[in-house]
Every structure is written in C-alpha cells, then in structure tokens.
Scaffold this motif. Structure first.
Motif, mmCIF file in Angstrom:
data_model
loop_
_atom_site.group_PDB
_atom_site.id
_atom_site.type_symbol
_atom_site.label_atom_id
_atom_site.label_comp_id
_atom_site.label_asym_id
_atom_site.label_seq_id
_atom_site.Cartn_x
_atom_site.Cartn_y
_atom_site.Cartn_z
ATOM 1 N N VAL A 1 101.616 61.824 67.385
ATOM 2 C CA VAL A 1 102.555 62.495 68.292
ATOM 3 C C VAL A 1 103.992 62.268 67.828
ATOM 4 O O VAL A 1 104.802 63.202 67.798
ATOM 5 C CB VAL A 1 102.352 62.014 69.746
ATOM 6 C CG1 VAL A 1 103.499 62.464 70.640
ATOM 7 C CG2 VAL A 1 101.023 62.521 70.294
ATOM 8 N N SER A 2 104.330 61.059 67.441
ATOM 9 C CA SER A 2 105.708 60.787 67.000
ATOM 10 C C SER A 2 106.040 61.570 65.738
ATOM 11 O O SER A 2 107.151 62.081 65.594
ATOM 12 C CB SER A 2 105.939 59.289 66.795
ATOM 13 O OG SER A 2 105.202 58.805 65.699
ATOM 14 N N HIS A 3 105.088 61.720 64.839
ATOM 15 C CA HIS A 3 105.322 62.523 63.627
ATOM 16 C C HIS A 3 105.517 63.996 63.985
ATOM 17 O O HIS A 3 106.368 64.669 63.397
ATOM 18 C CB HIS A 3 104.161 62.357 62.642
ATOM 19 C CG HIS A 3 104.224 61.079 61.885
ATOM 20 N ND1 HIS A 3 103.894 60.981 60.561
ATOM 21 C CD2 HIS A 3 104.589 59.829 62.260
ATOM 22 C CE1 HIS A 3 104.039 59.742 60.151
ATOM 23 N NE2 HIS A 3 104.460 59.020 61.169
ATOM 24 N N ALA A 4 104.746 64.490 64.927
ATOM 25 C CA ALA A 4 104.883 65.888 65.350
ATOM 26 C C ALA A 4 106.259 66.116 65.978
ATOM 27 O O ALA A 4 106.908 67.135 65.718
ATOM 28 C CB ALA A 4 103.768 66.254 66.339
ATOM 29 N N ILE A 5 106.719 65.180 66.794
ATOM 30 C CA ILE A 5 108.043 65.298 67.420
ATOM 31 C C ILE A 5 109.135 65.291 66.349
ATOM 32 O O ILE A 5 110.048 66.116 66.382
ATOM 33 C CB ILE A 5 108.261 64.161 68.447
ATOM 34 C CG1 ILE A 5 107.338 64.363 69.647
ATOM 35 C CG2 ILE A 5 109.729 64.089 68.880
ATOM 36 C CD1 ILE A 5 107.255 63.159 70.574
ATOM 37 N N PRO B 1 92.396 50.478 59.084
ATOM 38 C CA PRO B 1 91.269 50.184 59.983
ATOM 39 C C PRO B 1 91.636 49.267 61.142
ATOM 40 O O PRO B 1 90.901 49.200 62.121
ATOM 41 C CB PRO B 1 90.224 49.529 59.068
ATOM 42 C CG PRO B 1 90.896 49.237 57.796
ATOM 43 C CD PRO B 1 92.137 50.047 57.720
ATOM 44 N N GLY B 2 92.784 48.600 61.081
ATOM 45 C CA GLY B 2 93.200 47.730 62.180
ATOM 46 C C GLY B 2 93.831 48.471 63.351
ATOM 47 O O GLY B 2 94.068 47.875 64.397
ATOM 48 N N LEU B 3 94.101 49.776 63.187
ATOM 49 C CA LEU B 3 94.709 50.561 64.262
ATOM 50 C C LEU B 3 93.683 50.965 65.310
ATOM 51 O O LEU B 3 92.545 51.301 64.981
ATOM 52 C CB LEU B 3 95.338 51.843 63.716
ATOM 53 C CG LEU B 3 96.587 51.720 62.867
ATOM 54 C CD1 LEU B 3 96.969 53.080 62.320
ATOM 55 C CD2 LEU B 3 97.724 51.127 63.674
ATOM 56 N N THR B 4 94.120 50.983 66.554
ATOM 57 C CA THR B 4 93.264 51.512 67.619
ATOM 58 C C THR B 4 93.418 53.035 67.643
ATOM 59 O O THR B 4 94.368 53.588 67.081
ATOM 60 C CB THR B 4 93.676 50.947 68.990
ATOM 61 O OG1 THR B 4 94.985 51.436 69.303
ATOM 62 C CG2 THR B 4 93.645 49.423 68.995
ATOM 63 N N GLU B 5 92.529 53.693 68.334
ATOM 64 C CA GLU B 5 92.615 55.152 68.490
ATOM 65 C C GLU B 5 93.917 55.528 69.205
ATOM 66 O O GLU B 5 94.568 56.516 68.853
ATOM 67 C CB GLU B 5 91.394 55.681 69.252
ATOM 68 C CG GLU B 5 91.325 57.191 69.320
ATOM 69 C CD GLU B 5 91.251 57.861 67.950
ATOM 70 O OE1 GLU B 5 91.881 58.931 67.776
ATOM 71 O OE2 GLU B 5 90.577 57.327 67.050
ATOM 72 N N GLU B 6 94.300 54.747 70.191
ATOM 73 C CA GLU B 6 95.543 55.006 70.922
ATOM 74 C C GLU B 6 96.762 54.912 69.989
ATOM 75 O O GLU B 6 97.677 55.735 70.066
ATOM 76 C CB GLU B 6 95.675 54.007 72.073
ATOM 77 C CG GLU B 6 96.870 54.253 72.960
ATOM 78 C CD GLU B 6 96.887 53.300 74.144
ATOM 79 O OE1 GLU B 6 97.334 52.139 73.947
ATOM 80 O OE2 GLU B 6 96.454 53.714 75.231
ATOM 81 N N GLU B 7 96.792 53.921 69.117
ATOM 82 C CA GLU B 7 97.898 53.785 68.159
ATOM 83 C C GLU B 7 97.944 54.965 67.191
ATOM 84 O O GLU B 7 99.025 55.466 66.860
ATOM 85 C CB GLU B 7 97.775 52.465 67.391
ATOM 86 C CG GLU B 7 98.043 51.248 68.255
ATOM 87 C CD GLU B 7 97.643 49.948 67.585
ATOM 88 O OE1 GLU B 7 98.336 48.936 67.825
ATOM 89 O OE2 GLU B 7 96.641 49.913 66.827
ATOM 90 N N ARG B 8 96.788 55.415 66.754
ATOM 91 C CA ARG B 8 96.733 56.580 65.854
ATOM 92 C C ARG B 8 97.308 57.813 66.537
ATOM 93 O O ARG B 8 98.076 58.560 65.945
ATOM 94 C CB ARG B 8 95.295 56.861 65.424
ATOM 95 C CG ARG B 8 94.712 55.815 64.529
ATOM 96 C CD ARG B 8 93.276 56.128 64.222
ATOM 97 N NE ARG B 8 92.651 54.991 63.574
ATOM 98 C CZ ARG B 8 91.386 54.920 63.254
ATOM 99 N NH1 ARG B 8 90.573 55.929 63.523
ATOM 100 N NH2 ARG B 8 90.910 53.854 62.664
ATOM 101 N N ARG B 9 96.915 58.032 67.792
ATOM 102 C CA ARG B 9 97.442 59.185 68.545
ATOM 103 C C ARG B 9 98.949 59.087 68.715
ATOM 104 O O ARG B 9 99.669 60.068 68.559
ATOM 105 C CB ARG B 9 96.756 59.294 69.916
ATOM 106 C CG ARG B 9 95.403 59.962 69.872
ATOM 107 C CD ARG B 9 94.912 60.368 71.260
ATOM 108 N NE ARG B 9 94.873 59.269 72.211
ATOM 109 C CZ ARG B 9 93.840 58.450 72.393
ATOM 110 N NH1 ARG B 9 92.748 58.620 71.695
ATOM 111 N NH2 ARG B 9 93.896 57.483 73.292
ATOM 112 N N ALA B 10 99.458 57.900 69.024
ATOM 113 C CA ALA B 10 100.895 57.706 69.212
ATOM 114 C C ALA B 10 101.658 58.003 67.911
ATOM 115 O O ALA B 10 102.703 58.662 67.944
ATOM 116 C CB ALA B 10 101.180 56.281 69.679
#
Length: 113
Positions: A101-105, A89-98
């Motif tokens: 994306v890194s996992h997909a790469i 819950p401490g993550l921002t939406e931007e951090e979640r997206r990053a």
C-alpha cells in the motif's frame, strides 16, 4: 525457498566487459534470487559484502541486496540471468500488505508531480 513465491520476475542482461558499482537496494524486506541462464563461467561474478560468488549456468544464488553489492562481467559475451524477488520470509502478511500500500501511494504521488 519451499513455499515462497516470487512477487517479481525479470531477465537481466549484462554486456561484456562491464561492471555495476557497489550499491544497496535499501529494501530489507526483499530477498533476491539470480538464476544464471547464459554466461561465460569463471568470468561473471557478484560481490555481496566481502564475499564474491561466480555464477554457474543453471545454478541459483539467493542474496540480500540490502548489503552493499556489485557485479562484473569480465567475459567477451553478455551475461543473462533470471531475477526473482521474494518477500523476506520474516515478514507477516499484514506487513507485506502495508509495504504494498505504501508503495502504491508513493507511485501515485510521483505521477501527480
């Protein structure tokens, strides 16, 4: 976990008289929840750090699997749980997206090898 939705859900079966050795998932951005579905109470436990908890059917445990944890099923029956994983819950939406994306790469790179 009001207002928090899981991003992953799966069932986990642990055979009778088995153990999972102490380990860390090394994912400090994820919290994990276990809902005990079917087990022999008093015989199935998880240890996180130095704290051991026994699953009870119908009850949920929430844990940070970044900490060293292990499980054991000392019964003669399989243990079944529903595992739900949530973004910390401490993550921002931007951090979640990053992270996504890194996992997909990394997944794409692993397929190319």
């Amino acid at each position: 976990l009001k207002g928090i939705k899981p991003f992953e859900a799966f069932f986990a079966k642990m055979p009778p008289r088995t153990k999972i050795a102490p380990h860390s998932d090394n994912l400090n951005y994820v919290l994990t929840s276990h809902l005990a579905l079917e087990l022999e109470e008093g015989k199935c436990s998880i240890t996180v750090g130095n704290e051991e908890k026994y699953w009870k059917e119908g009850e949920m445990l929430i844990l940070d699997t970044t900490f060293i944890h292990s499980t054991k099923n000392e019964s003669n029956r399989p243990r079944y749980i529903l595992v739900l994983r949530f973004w910390h819950p401490g993550l921002t939406e931007e951090e979640r997206r990053a992270i996504h994306v890194s996992h997909a790469i990394l997944a794409r790179a692993a397929k190319g090898m």
